[in-house]
Write a protein that holds these residues in place. Structure first.
Motif, mmCIF file in Angstrom:
data_model
loop_
_atom_site.group_PDB
_atom_site.id
_atom_site.type_symbol
_atom_site.label_atom_id
_atom_site.label_comp_id
_atom_site.label_asym_id
_atom_site.label_seq_id
_atom_site.Cartn_x
_atom_site.Cartn_y
_atom_site.Cartn_z
ATOM 1 N N MET A 1 0.830 -1.215 0.000
ATOM 2 C CA MET A 1 0.000 0.000 0.000
ATOM 3 C C MET A 1 0.863 1.263 0.000
ATOM 4 S SD MET A 1 -3.433 -0.920 2.184
ATOM 5 C CE MET A 1 -2.652 -1.352 3.713
ATOM 6 N N ASN B 1 -7.507 -6.624 0.771
ATOM 7 C CA ASN B 1 -8.519 -7.160 1.690
ATOM 8 C C ASN B 1 -8.116 -8.529 2.230
ATOM 9 O OD1 ASN B 1 -11.174 -5.820 2.191
ATOM 10 N ND2 ASN B 1 -11.110 -5.539 -0.021
ATOM 11 N N TYR C 1 -8.192 -3.330 12.812
ATOM 12 C CA TYR C 1 -7.091 -3.731 11.939
ATOM 13 C C TYR C 1 -6.624 -2.504 11.168
ATOM 14 C CZ TYR C 1 -5.280 -8.393 10.959
ATOM 15 O OH TYR C 1 -4.540 -9.535 10.944
ATOM 16 N N LYS C 2 -5.431 -2.030 11.458
ATOM 17 C CA LYS C 2 -4.943 -0.802 10.828
ATOM 18 C C LYS C 2 -4.918 -0.916 9.311
ATOM 19 C CE LYS C 2 -2.163 0.950 14.638
ATOM 20 N NZ LYS C 2 -0.810 1.230 15.156
ATOM 21 N N THR C 3 -4.568 -2.099 8.845
ATOM 22 C CA THR C 3 -4.507 -2.320 7.397
ATOM 23 C C THR C 3 -5.870 -2.075 6.748
ATOM 24 O OG1 THR C 3 -2.850 -4.018 7.834
ATOM 25 C CG2 THR C 3 -3.802 -3.976 5.639
ATOM 26 N N MET C 4 -6.900 -2.562 7.431
ATOM 27 C CA MET C 4 -8.255 -2.405 6.887
ATOM 28 C C MET C 4 -8.672 -0.941 6.895
ATOM 29 S SD MET C 4 -10.085 -4.653 5.535
ATOM 30 C CE MET C 4 -11.370 -4.097 4.433
ATOM 31 N N ASP D 1 -16.349 -2.054 11.246
ATOM 32 C CA ASP D 1 -16.150 -3.508 11.259
ATOM 33 C C ASP D 1 -17.057 -4.100 12.341
ATOM 34 O OD1 ASP D 1 -14.943 -6.016 10.768
ATOM 35 O OD2 ASP D 1 -13.488 -5.705 12.382
ATOM 36 N N ASN E 1 -16.285 -7.322 13.731
ATOM 37 C CA ASN E 1 -15.478 -8.200 14.580
ATOM 38 C C ASN E 1 -14.402 -7.427 15.336
ATOM 39 O OD1 ASN E 1 -14.400 -10.507 15.685
ATOM 40 N ND2 ASN E 1 -13.233 -11.052 13.857
ATOM 41 N N ALA F 1 -16.668 -9.862 7.703
ATOM 42 C CA ALA F 1 -16.458 -11.135 7.010
ATOM 43 C C ALA F 1 -17.547 -12.136 7.396
ATOM 44 C CB ALA F 1 -15.087 -11.704 7.368
ATOM 45 N N GLU F 2 -18.318 -11.796 8.432
ATOM 46 C CA GLU F 2 -19.396 -12.684 8.889
ATOM 47 C C GLU F 2 -20.637 -12.428 8.041
ATOM 48 O OE1 GLU F 2 -19.167 -14.995 11.055
ATOM 49 O OE2 GLU F 2 -17.238 -14.555 11.992
ATOM 50 N N LYS G 1 -16.880 -8.606 3.516
ATOM 51 C CA LYS G 1 -15.472 -8.655 3.091
ATOM 52 C C LYS G 1 -15.203 -9.959 2.350
ATOM 53 C CE LYS G 1 -13.730 -6.241 7.210
ATOM 54 N NZ LYS G 1 -12.908 -6.423 8.424
ATOM 55 N N PRO G 2 -14.319 -10.012 1.408
ATOM 56 C CA PRO G 2 -13.609 -8.868 0.849
ATOM 57 C C PRO G 2 -14.514 -8.088 -0.100
ATOM 58 C CG PRO G 2 -12.957 -10.877 -0.277
ATOM 59 C CD PRO G 2 -13.891 -11.283 0.801
#
Lengths: 238, 128
Positions: free
Chosen positions: A121, A154, B15-18, B58, B60, B89-90, B110-111
């Protein structure tokens, strides 16, 4: 008039008693004492004595009792064998070494993919910044490509969540193994000492230390050496 | 009425990435005024400190899940009007039903990609 029978010794009557494999009752013992010496016993006395022996067995050992005892004995043998097999797979090391090692490996997977995702990223954002100086068509194409890369990232979140579930499952298994060891007390340790190697039917569990014998497969980050450290080691040989 | 692309949007994920992915996808859609929270409690605090036009959360998270955050938002008279998009994701039916019953505005599995995010935002705000 009753016929008198000669009884030479208690052994003749004792054969029946041994076949029953039990201690005689008081009445029987009295009867045996009577015939312990060569004496003449009347038929009525003998009948009375036999009835006393049979009567003493009533309610003690029926056919169904015998079957039950046999089943219980088989069950006890099965449990004992199971304990030996459990001891052979060394559940203590599963709890203290194997499961924690597996959890560490999975944590490392999450950490590595997160690091890689952030690097991807970072690079995308650099490309987007550079695209600002290009003509609109090129900028749009680069923006579109970068967005697709972001979308693909993702996977890291999904992968992380799935691995977290696996780690929770491992934790649950670890707790159940600990509970089983608690239930067995010292018995598993004793059986392990008696049978240090696993039986053929139970494959040995791969120890975390077994990795030391392998050259392939990544180390955990805290155990891994950087390339410059490796180079320094090699250089030290001159 | 055209949507205000400068409206403040709060994205919530542990989740920082998300967070980074969603921020970039929103940027691609033209929404630059984005704040982040890494858990339900801090999200609730931010919502009470500053007006937001949209929450994207999110599900979760621990200790406060996205569903709990949604319920808190809907129970707060000053916040209950804010559109709330759940990202998770659920995708179990019972989860979707639970979110709907709690007052979720929309639900993203997600995704997901920028197009899906855009579709859900169009469903909330109309075309932009």
């Amino acid at each position: 008039m009753p016929t008198r029978l000669e009884m030479g010794s208690a052994g003749k009557l004792g054969d029946a008693g041994r076949s029953m494999r039990r201690a005689p009752s008081a009445a029987v013992a009295a009867g045996l004492a009577t015939v312990a010496q060569p004496v003449a016993v009347s038929r009525d006395e003998l009948r009375s004595l036999v009835e006393a022996v049979i009567g003493s067995l009533e309610g003690d050992l029926t056919g169904s009792d015998l079957k039950l005892y046999t089943e219980l004995e088989a069950l006890a043998r099965f449990i004992q064998t199971a304990k030996q097999e459990i001891a052979a797979v060394r559940p203590d090391t599963i709890r203290t070494e194997d499961i924690p090692a597996a959890a560490d490996e999975l944590d490392a997977v999450v950490g590595a993919t997160e690091e890689a995702t952030n690097l991807i990223m970072d690079t995308c954002e650099q490309l987007q910044a550079l695209a600002g100086g290009l003509d609109e068509q090129a900028r749009t194409q680069i923006e579109s490509a970068c967005i697709r890369i972001f979308e693909a990232c993702n996977f890291q979140d999904i992968t992380g969540q799935r691995i977290s579930k696996v780690v929770r499952t491992l934790k649950h298994i670890e707790e159940r193994v600990a509970a089983m060891l608690d239930a067995f007390g010292d018995e598993i340790a004793r059986l392990q000492a008696q049978q240090p190697t696993a039986p053929a039917s139970v494959p040995p569990v791969k120890s975390a230390n077994a990795d030391s014998a392998l050259l392939h497969g990544p180390q955990l980050p805290e155990d891994a050496k950087r390339q410059d450290e490796i180079d320094a080691i090699l250089a030290s040989f001159g | 009425m055209a949507v205000d692309k400068n409206m403040p949007i709060l994205i919530v994920d542990d989740y920082k990435t998300m967070l980074r992915i969603i921020r970039n996808l929103l940027k691609q859609l033209g929404f630059d005024n984005v704040d982040e929270a890494s858990d339900g409690s801090s999200a609730l605090q931010r919502l009470r400190d500053k007006p937001f036009g949209l929450v994207i959360s999110d599900w979760n998270m621990e200790p406060m899940t996205g569903l709990q955050l949604l319920k808190e938002v809907r129970a707060d008279a000053k916040l209950k009007h804010i559109p709330f998009i759940m990202v998770t994701a659920e995708s179990k039916t019972e989860n979707v039903i639970a979110a709907k019953e709690a007052g979720v505005t929309n639900y993203i599995v997600k995704p997901f990609n920028a197009e899906t995010l855009k579709q859900k935002m169009v469903a909330v705000f109309g075309n932009f």
